[in-house]
Design an enzyme around this catalytic site. Structure first.
Site, PDB file in Angstrom:
ATOM      1  N   GLY A 148      43.553  -7.131  32.410  1.00 44.54           N
ATOM      2  CA  GLY A 148      45.120  -6.596  32.097  1.00 44.54           C
ATOM      3  C   GLY A 148      45.807  -7.546  32.743  1.00 44.54           C
ATOM      4  O   GLY A 148      46.951  -8.055  32.214  1.00 44.54           O
TER       5      GLY A 148
ATOM      6  N   CYS B  56      35.118  -7.773  32.136  1.00 41.21           N
ATOM      7  CA  CYS B  56      36.118  -7.136  33.069  1.00 41.21           C
ATOM      8  C   CYS B  56      36.109  -7.916  34.214  1.00 41.21           C
ATOM      9  O   CYS B  56      35.235  -8.334  35.062  1.00 41.21           O
ATOM     10  CB  CYS B  56      35.230  -5.793  33.657  1.00 41.21           C
ATOM     11  SG  CYS B  56      35.899  -4.882  34.954  1.00 41.21           S
TER      12      CYS B  56
ATOM     13  N   HIS C 112      43.817  -6.954  24.437  1.00 42.62           N
ATOM     14  CA  HIS C 112      45.127  -6.220  25.263  1.00 42.62           C
ATOM     15  C   HIS C 112      46.390  -6.152  24.403  1.00 42.62           C
ATOM     16  O   HIS C 112      46.420  -7.284  23.797  1.00 42.62           O
ATOM     17  CB  HIS C 112      45.209  -6.850  26.518  1.00 42.62           C
ATOM     18  CG  HIS C 112      44.299  -6.713  27.617  1.00 42.62           C
ATOM     19  ND1 HIS C 112      44.361  -5.755  28.506  1.00 42.62           N
ATOM     20  CD2 HIS C 112      43.306  -7.244  27.791  1.00 42.62           C
ATOM     21  CE1 HIS C 112      43.445  -6.011  29.259  1.00 42.62           C
ATOM     22  NE2 HIS C 112      42.453  -6.768  28.826  1.00 42.62           N
TER      23      HIS C 112
ATOM     24  N   ASN D  43      38.499  -9.214  26.271  1.00 44.97           N
ATOM     25  CA  ASN D  43      38.425  -8.076  25.457  1.00 44.97           C
ATOM     26  C   ASN D  43      40.043  -7.965  25.068  1.00 44.97           C
ATOM     27  O   ASN D  43      40.755  -8.572  25.513  1.00 44.97           O
ATOM     28  CB  ASN D  43      38.242  -7.027  26.796  1.00 44.97           C
ATOM     29  CG  ASN D  43      38.980  -6.905  27.856  1.00 44.97           C
ATOM     30  OD1 ASN D  43      39.776  -7.410  28.075  1.00 44.97           O
ATOM     31  ND2 ASN D  43      38.302  -6.070  28.841  1.00 44.97           N
TER      32      ASN D  43
ATOM     33  N   GLU E 116      43.095   1.535  30.344  1.00 47.90           N
ATOM     34  CA  GLU E 116      42.214   0.806  29.889  1.00 47.90           C
ATOM     35  C   GLU E 116      41.202   1.623  28.807  1.00 47.90           C
ATOM     36  O   GLU E 116      40.980   2.760  29.085  1.00 47.90           O
ATOM     37  CB  GLU E 116      40.932   0.566  31.135  1.00 47.90           C
ATOM     38  CG  GLU E 116      41.395  -0.566  31.931  1.00 47.90           C
ATOM     39  CD  GLU E 116      40.134  -0.944  32.757  1.00 47.90           C
ATOM     40  OE1 GLU E 116      39.075  -1.537  32.020  1.00 47.90           O
ATOM     41  OE2 GLU E 116      40.273  -0.901  33.965  1.00 47.90           O
TER      42      GLU E 116
ATOM     43  N   CYS F   8      43.072  -3.778  36.765  1.00 47.21           N
ATOM     44  CA  CYS F   8      42.487  -4.271  35.664  1.00 47.21           C
ATOM     45  C   CYS F   8      42.712  -5.641  35.575  1.00 47.21           C
ATOM     46  O   CYS F   8      43.841  -6.247  35.586  1.00 47.21           O
ATOM     47  CB  CYS F   8      42.944  -3.583  34.371  1.00 47.21           C
ATOM     48  SG  CYS F   8      42.366  -4.245  33.050  1.00 47.21           S
TER      49      CYS F   8
END
Length: 269
Positions: A211, A73, A150, A148, A199, A208
């Protein structure tokens, strides 16, 4: 047991941060979900647990509001770095992240992006650049893992996309076995893009960090923007810098709102 916590946010993406180095605490998905509840708990997009690390200044665990645990994050990384002094190496499930103070707030080396279908991961082998998939008007996204997973869509007006409806459909599509974060972006000019993010495990957020990293990198790969690019989210702006073969550099603010104490029994612990 009394739990001390810090309420922080990065551009409105808000966190309850628990420093487990002060008093070790066992946090699982159920407790994180109860604490994140905005009506019956403290309220946050993600709960962050700081722990000791033999390999870094601290270790960071990240729980979404639904109790699921994730690997990275970006906004939380800046907040943790801010909380512990600004200069820090932070161990995460996605690897070591290096943060430092800069004129724009906190700058974080987010590591190199990954594009292999198994890195996202996808349910079966396909090229991650322009997936042959569509959800109503959103089609052919690029997929990327920046700690993570996307998918990124470029649209004429990201504010006009009904992301609160399409976001969960894409997040839970079986093609994404670990679910997915959904980004819809609009190019303003070569140095600026606008972005909204759904999210996984949290829903629509004010900002984000991963992101912004994912979208900035994909926009650069497509030749739509230059590096660094300003990414404007509903909560504010981040700067994303990247070149092929190098790590992503994310820079933006991190805000400490208040510190507090809560009884764990209030959350059913």
């Amino acid at each position: 047991m009394t739990l001390r916590f810090h309420k922080m946010h990065g551009l409105g993406n808000d966190f309850v941060v628990v420093d487990g180095r002060e008093a070790p605490v066992a946090i699982d998905g159920a407790l994180a979900r109860a604490m994140a509840d905005r009506h019956r708990g403290i309220g946050c997009d993600q709960l962050i647990l700081i722990e000791e690390s033999p390999h870094a200044d601290v270790a960071m665990r990240i729980f979404n509001a639904d109790g699921s645990e994730v690997s990275a994050c970006g906004n939380a990384t800046r907040c943790v770095a801010q909380l512990i002094g600004g200069e820090a190496t932070i161990s995460t499930a996605a690897g070591l992240l290096h943060a430092s103070r800069t004129e724009g707030g906190i700058s974080v080396d987010m590591g190199e992006p990954r594009f292999g279908w198994e890195d996202i991961p996808l349910a079966f082998a396909m090229h991650s650049a322009g997936l042959p998939l569509a959800w109503e008007t959103l089609e052919k996204p690029w997929a990327i893992n920046v700690g993570n997973p996307h998918v990124v869509f470029f649209v004429e007006d990201c504010d006009a996309v009904p992301l609160e409806r399409l976001g969960p459909l894409i997040e839970h599509d079986p093609v994404f076995p670990e679910r997915i974060n959904v980004n819809v972006a609009t190019i303003v000019d070569r140095g600026h893009l606008r972005l909204r993010v759904w999210e996984r495990g949290a829903g629509l957020t004010r900002a984000c960090g991963t992101g912004a990293c994912a979208t900035g990198v994909i926009a650069m790969l497509q030749g739509l923007v230059d590096s660094p690019v300003t990414v404007s989210l509903p909560g504010g702006d981040l700067s994303i810098g990247w070149a092929k073969g190098e790590s992503i550099r994310m820079t933006g603010p991190a805000t400490h709102v208040f510190s507090g104490e809560a009884e764990l029994a209030a959350f059913g612990a």
